[in-house]
Design an enzyme around this catalytic site. Structure first.
Site, PDB file in Angstrom:
ATOM      1  N   ALA A  74       0.823  -1.368   0.202  1.00  9.14           N
ATOM      2  CA  ALA A  74       0.529  -0.384  -0.250  1.00  9.14           C
ATOM      3  C   ALA A  74       0.910   1.354   0.501  1.00  9.14           C
ATOM      4  CB  ALA A  74      -1.203   0.089   0.952  1.00  9.14           C
ATOM      5  N   GLN A 182      -6.582  -1.200   5.249  1.00 14.23           N
ATOM      6  CA  GLN A 182      -7.219  -2.049   6.003  1.00 14.23           C
ATOM      7  C   GLN A 182      -8.026  -2.180   5.748  1.00 14.23           C
ATOM      8  OE1 GLN A 182      -5.776  -2.500   8.837  1.00 14.23           O
ATOM      9  NE2 GLN A 182      -3.882  -1.100   9.103  1.00 14.23           N
ATOM     10  N   ALA A 203      -1.477  -6.847   0.956  1.00 17.13           N
ATOM     11  CA  ALA A 203      -1.677  -8.490   1.163  1.00 17.13           C
ATOM     12  C   ALA A 203      -1.397  -8.582   2.600  1.00 17.13           C
ATOM     13  CB  ALA A 203      -0.887  -9.481   0.225  1.00 17.13           C
ATOM     14  N   CYS A 327       4.435   1.264  11.867  1.00 17.85           N
ATOM     15  CA  CYS A 327       5.043   2.187  10.799  1.00 17.85           C
ATOM     16  C   CYS A 327       5.798   3.963  12.020  1.00 17.85           C
ATOM     17  CB  CYS A 327       4.980   3.276  10.078  1.00 17.85           C
ATOM     18  SG  CYS A 327       4.059   1.545   9.302  1.00 17.85           S
TER      19      CYS A 327
HETATM   20  C1  LIG Z   1      -4.061   2.999   6.326  1.00 18.35           C
HETATM   21  C2  LIG Z   1      -2.765   1.871   5.881  1.00 18.35           C
HETATM   22  N1  LIG Z   1      -2.049   2.633   4.549  1.00 18.35           N
HETATM   23  C3  LIG Z   1      -0.724   2.249   3.896  1.00 18.35           C
HETATM   24  C4  LIG Z   1      -0.105   1.683   5.012  1.00 18.35           C
HETATM   25  C5  LIG Z   1       0.868   0.641   4.146  1.00 18.35           C
HETATM   26  O1  LIG Z   1       1.182  -0.333   3.990  1.00 18.35           O
HETATM   27  P1  LIG Z   1       2.488  -1.458   2.957  1.00 18.35           P
HETATM   28  O2  LIG Z   1       2.426  -1.991   4.524  1.00 18.35           O
HETATM   29  O3  LIG Z   1       1.955  -2.633   2.563  1.00 18.35           O
HETATM   30  O4  LIG Z   1       4.058  -0.437   2.765  1.00 18.35           O
HETATM   31  C6  LIG Z   1      -0.675   0.483   6.241  1.00 18.35           C
HETATM   32  C7  LIG Z   1       0.284   0.216   6.951  1.00 18.35           C
HETATM   33  O5  LIG Z   1       0.392  -0.453   8.117  1.00 18.35           O
HETATM   34  C8  LIG Z   1      -2.176   1.446   6.706  1.00 18.35           C
HETATM   35  O6  LIG Z   1      -2.766   0.805   7.821  1.00 18.35           O
END
Ligand SMILES: Cc1ncc(COP(=O)(O)O)c(C=O)c1O
Length: 381
Positions: A74, A182, A203, A327
């Site tokens: 994402a 999510q 995924a 994060c």
């Molecule tokens: C709402 C949202 N957007 C984006 C991300 C980022 O996703 P990815 O870990 O696949 O880069 C996350 C993951 O924590 C998320 O919860």
């Protein structure tokens, strides 16, 4: 001591059926070839697996298979959507609308776009973490080209009114990007019928592998997204790079299973959240951040007044939870999402996010409730 995993919003374990399927696309006795290798049959088989997976994903979210672009997750999907549209539409305007509690993958991309001459309006959500249609309407200008709002908030579980917001944006000709990291595999989706243009998926949030995701890009009317990764011209020029067949097959299988189990998983999580809340709500000065009634049941963000969240995290040695978005877990600042919905610094620092999934059991909840009550009493005492 067994760790009770209650951090499913950060990531989910891969479903064993998914892992088993992925194994068939890795080793020399499996379908390991490069899906872009047109010169031999092994390449064709890999390409066929990728295209079957694309169809599975498309069917699960209600769109055409040519509307799926594979990405690494994402974060990349959000970057591609926002930068890709900003680049192609900048002659029409340079104004973007989003919210103050989006994931950093959207917020930091918007900050970068600001350095490139774009102007971004960050809407303030209400106390439940929701953006209203009226707010969006009021923020639109003649030069607004793009809006980005998340479907389900990763810290609160709040569910934005995507269809209503999309209808307003469509009427104004503003491109609508939705971060569904999510929401994918968690709520029913029929993207063709929904007024959205770009939707990000990941995924590892729905029992698939990490490092693979997708961006839905509407074809009717066709949307031009400028590539942010240049190379072999894969994914119809939008995202170059050798396709990871095993990851793609894993993502599709995980989404297929999640879509089949949508109602069962939702009911299970509703029961899990109810049991947990009934257990901990007897504590003094405990409050829900977000909306217990209407929020996504896999996430419950709780404020323990007078308790430091980091200390509580340490005291809960057998429970894996988060004080905010994973994060940002290196940061000691209060969660910007909790501050964004109006919580004081102390309340935000005294909050924890519990998130559950398909494999969470009632027995685990019982143990977690006991641990939380014991730890809070000890810290307050
Ligand atoms: C709402 C949202 N957007 C984006 C991300 C980022 O996703 P990815 O870990 O696949 O880069 C996350 C993951 O924590 C998320 O919860």
């Amino acid at each position: 001591m067994q760790t009770l995993y209650m951090d499913y919003a950060a990531t989910t374990p891969v479903d064993p059926a998914v892992a088993e399927k992925m194994m068939q696309y890795l080793t020399s006795d499996g379908c390991f070839a490069n899906p872009a290798s047109r010169a031999h049959m092994l390449g064709w088989f890999a390409e066929q697996a990728v295209e079957e997976a694309r169809l599975t994903v498309a069917k699960s979210i209600g769109c055409d298979l040519r509307e799926i672009v594979w990405t690494s997750g994402a974060t990349e999907s959000n970057n591609l959507a926002l930068k890709g549209i900003a680049e192609t539409r900048k002659a029409q305007g340079r104004h973007i609308v989003t919210s103050a509690i989006e994931h950093k993958a959207v917020l930091d991309t918007c900050s970068w776009l600001e350095t490139q001459g774009f102007e971004v309006s960050y809407l303030k959500p209400n106390a439940q973490g929701l953006i209203s249609v009226e707010q969006v309407k009021a923020a639109l200008r003649d030069d607004t080209i793009l809006a980005s709002f998340m479907w389900i908030n990763n810290e609160l579980g709040s569910i934005n009114p995507i269809a209503e917001i999309g209808a307003v944006l469509q009427e104004q000709g503003v491109v609508f990007h939705v971060d569904a990291a999510q929401a994918g595999g968690k709520v029913a989706m029929d993207l063709t019928a929904l007024p959205v243009d770009l939707v990000s998926f990941s995924a590892h949030k729905f029992y698939g592998p990490k490092g693979i995701g997708a961006l839905y890009v509407r074809r009717d009317p066709a949307l031009k997204v400028a590539a942010q990764m240049h190379g072999g011209g894969h994914e119809r020029g939008m995202r170059s790079g050798t396709l990871p067949t095993h990851q793609i097959v894993g993502m599709a299988e995980a989404l297929r299973i999640a879509t089949d189990r949508l109602d069962d998983d939702f009911q299970h999580l509703t029961q899990i959240r109810r049991q947990f809340w009934q257990g901990v709500s007897t504590l003094d000065q405990i409050a829900v951040n977000g909306d217990l009634e209407r929020g996504y049941p896999g996430i419950l963000n709780l404020c323990f007044a007078g308790v430091d969240g980091e200390s509580l995290l340490m005291a809960l040695k057998n429970v894996a939870v988060s004080t905010g978005s994973a994060c940002n877990s290196a940061s000691v600042d209060p969660s910007y999402v909790l501050s964004g919905i109006g919580l004081s610094r102390d309340k935000a620092l005294g909050s924890l996010r519990f998130s559950w999934g398909r494999f969470t059991t009632e027995n685990e909840i019982e143990q977690a409730v006991a641990s939380v009550k014991h730890a809070v009493a000890a810290l307050r005492g």
